[in-house]
Design an enzyme around this catalytic site. Structure first.
Site, PDB file in Angstrom:
ATOM      1  N   HIS A   1      -3.519 -10.185  -3.900  1.00 64.26           N
ATOM      2  CA  HIS A   1      -4.774  -9.945  -3.179  1.00 64.26           C
ATOM      3  C   HIS A   1      -5.913  -9.575  -4.125  1.00 64.26           C
ATOM      4  CE1 HIS A   1      -2.264  -9.149   0.708  1.00 64.26           C
ATOM      5  NE2 HIS A   1      -2.399 -10.428   0.430  1.00 64.26           N
TER       6      HIS A   1
ATOM      7  N   GLN B   1       0.625  -6.489  -3.497  1.00 65.43           N
ATOM      8  CA  GLN B   1      -0.476  -6.735  -2.574  1.00 65.43           C
ATOM      9  C   GLN B   1      -1.608  -5.734  -2.836  1.00 65.43           C
ATOM     10  OE1 GLN B   1       2.599  -6.309   0.621  1.00 65.43           O
ATOM     11  NE2 GLN B   1       1.477  -7.965   1.580  1.00 65.43           N
TER      12      GLN B   1
ATOM     13  N   ALA C   1       0.804  -1.221   0.000  1.00 67.39           N
ATOM     14  CA  ALA C   1       0.000   0.000   0.000  1.00 67.39           C
ATOM     15  C   ALA C   1       0.843   1.280   0.000  1.00 67.39           C
ATOM     16  CB  ALA C   1      -0.939   0.006   1.208  1.00 67.39           C
TER      17      ALA C   1
ATOM     18  N   SER D   1       4.818  -3.410   4.739  1.00 68.87           N
ATOM     19  CA  SER D   1       5.360  -3.645   6.083  1.00 68.87           C
ATOM     20  C   SER D   1       5.803  -5.087   6.250  1.00 68.87           C
ATOM     21  CB  SER D   1       4.307  -3.285   7.136  1.00 68.87           C
ATOM     22  OG  SER D   1       3.138  -4.040   6.913  1.00 68.87           O
TER      23      SER D   1
ATOM     24  N   ASN E   1      11.002   1.386   2.432  1.00 66.99           N
ATOM     25  CA  ASN E   1       9.719   1.644   3.095  1.00 66.99           C
ATOM     26  C   ASN E   1       9.834   2.888   3.972  1.00 66.99           C
ATOM     27  OD1 ASN E   1       7.023   0.717   3.366  1.00 66.99           O
ATOM     28  ND2 ASN E   1       7.451   0.032   5.436  1.00 66.99           N
TER      29      ASN E   1
ATOM     30  N   ILE F   1       8.932   6.719  -0.622  1.00 60.40           N
ATOM     31  CA  ILE F   1       9.067   5.729  -1.688  1.00 60.40           C
ATOM     32  C   ILE F   1       9.052   6.409  -3.053  1.00 60.40           C
ATOM     33  CG2 ILE F   1       7.955   3.698  -2.714  1.00 60.40           C
ATOM     34  CD1 ILE F   1       6.861   3.304   0.265  1.00 60.40           C
TER      35      ILE F   1
ATOM     36  N   THR G   1       0.173   5.483  -1.766  1.00 56.52           N
ATOM     37  CA  THR G   1      -0.326   6.611  -0.960  1.00 56.52           C
ATOM     38  C   THR G   1      -0.036   7.948  -1.644  1.00 56.52           C
ATOM     39  OG1 THR G   1       1.681   6.466   0.377  1.00 56.52           O
ATOM     40  CG2 THR G   1      -0.284   5.459   1.294  1.00 56.52           C
TER      41      THR G   1
END
Ligand code: ZN
Length: 269
Positions: free
Chosen positions: A125, A105, A26, A200, A224, A242, A30
């Site tokens: 996912h 993911q 994720a 994470s 990260n 990132i 962002t």
């Protein structure tokens, strides 16, 4: 930090054909305006009911929750989001033909929107850009289902069998797709360099790609904003924005203005 960054740049610049595997989470989206889940501004932090709607049993068993889920899908920021500099840096790896596989993911489809060959992207996912019927397994583009919601259907049902439609994503309590997990695992075993960005590394089996790659002899670089659960498995940990670090690693921008933090990045190469 600059030396460590230069080392990683050299690894990427000297990579063999299709030898880099990237794993994203994720944190890479962002900057495109898509909030993560558990961060301070996270979707579930702000709206715990949304987390409940992400549980398979609750979704299938509670029509009210489904109606809310459809309303959230209508206004999801992904529909208007654009890929950011981090996504574009990864496309450059594919353009140079050094990318083996991109495992993500994320369900937002921004890697494909940035220009990746969809066949090179493994969405562990699932994707929010498709719907699937829980009863018959039929799938269709999400846009059609959202049109039905806009036209007044609060909880549109499968047109083939009347079953419950859901986003084609993996909810809590729902098994991952075995073939997808296998592809991710095989990629981790095959690569020379595993680059994990914006995750994470707390969710398995995907996070297991890191120790698998390491055991298979690959270098591991973790990029990260915050510490991850698997930093100790990495050859290099780069901590910072990132959207600046990935372009700097790939060389799609000048090196970013980053300063070494108190917990200095580790390097062991
Ligand atoms: Zn159906």
């Amino acid at each position: 930090m600059d030396d460590v960054l230069a080392t990683v740049r050299d690894w990427v610049a000297g990579a063999r054909r299709r030898s880099i595997v990237v794993l994203t989470g994720a944190g890479i989206s962002t900057d495109s305006g898509i909030p993560d889940f558990r961060g301070p501004d996270g979707v579930w932090t702000r709206d715990p009911a949304a987390e409940r709607a992400s549980t398979l049993d609750a979704y299938l068993g509670d029509p009210d929750l489904r109606r809310l889920a459809w309303q959230r899908r209508l206004v999801h920021p992904a529909w208007t989001a654009a890929p950011n500099a981090a996504h574009l840096a990864l496309v450059e790896l594919e353009r140079r033909d050094v990318l083996h596989t991109l495992v993500t993911q994320n369900i937002d489809g921004l890697h494909q929107a940035a220009g990746h060959d969809p066949d090179r992207v493994v969405e562990v996912h699932g994707t929010m850009r498709r719907v699937t019927c829980w009863s018959c397994g039929a799938t269709a583009p999400m846009a059609g289902a959202l049109d039905r919601v806009r036209a007044g259907e609060a909880d549109p049902a499968c047109r083939d069998c009347g079953g419950i439609l859901k986003s084609d994503t993996i909810l809590f309590g729902q098994p991952l797709v075995a073939a997808t997990v296998h592809r991710a695992d095989a990629a981790a075993r095959a690569c020379d360099l595993l680059l994990a960005a914006g995750t994470s590394l707390a969710v398995y089996p995907v996070a297991g790609m890191v120790p698998v790659a390491r055991r298979s002899g690959a270098r591991v670089v973790i990029v990260n904003g915050a510490p991850t659960d698997l930093d100790h498995h990495a050859d290099v940990v780069l901590r910072g924005p990132i959207g600046e670090l990935l372009p700097a690693i790939v060389g799609t921008t000048a090196a970013p203005l980053i300063t070494a933090s108190e917990d200095l990045p580790s390097i062991d190469c």
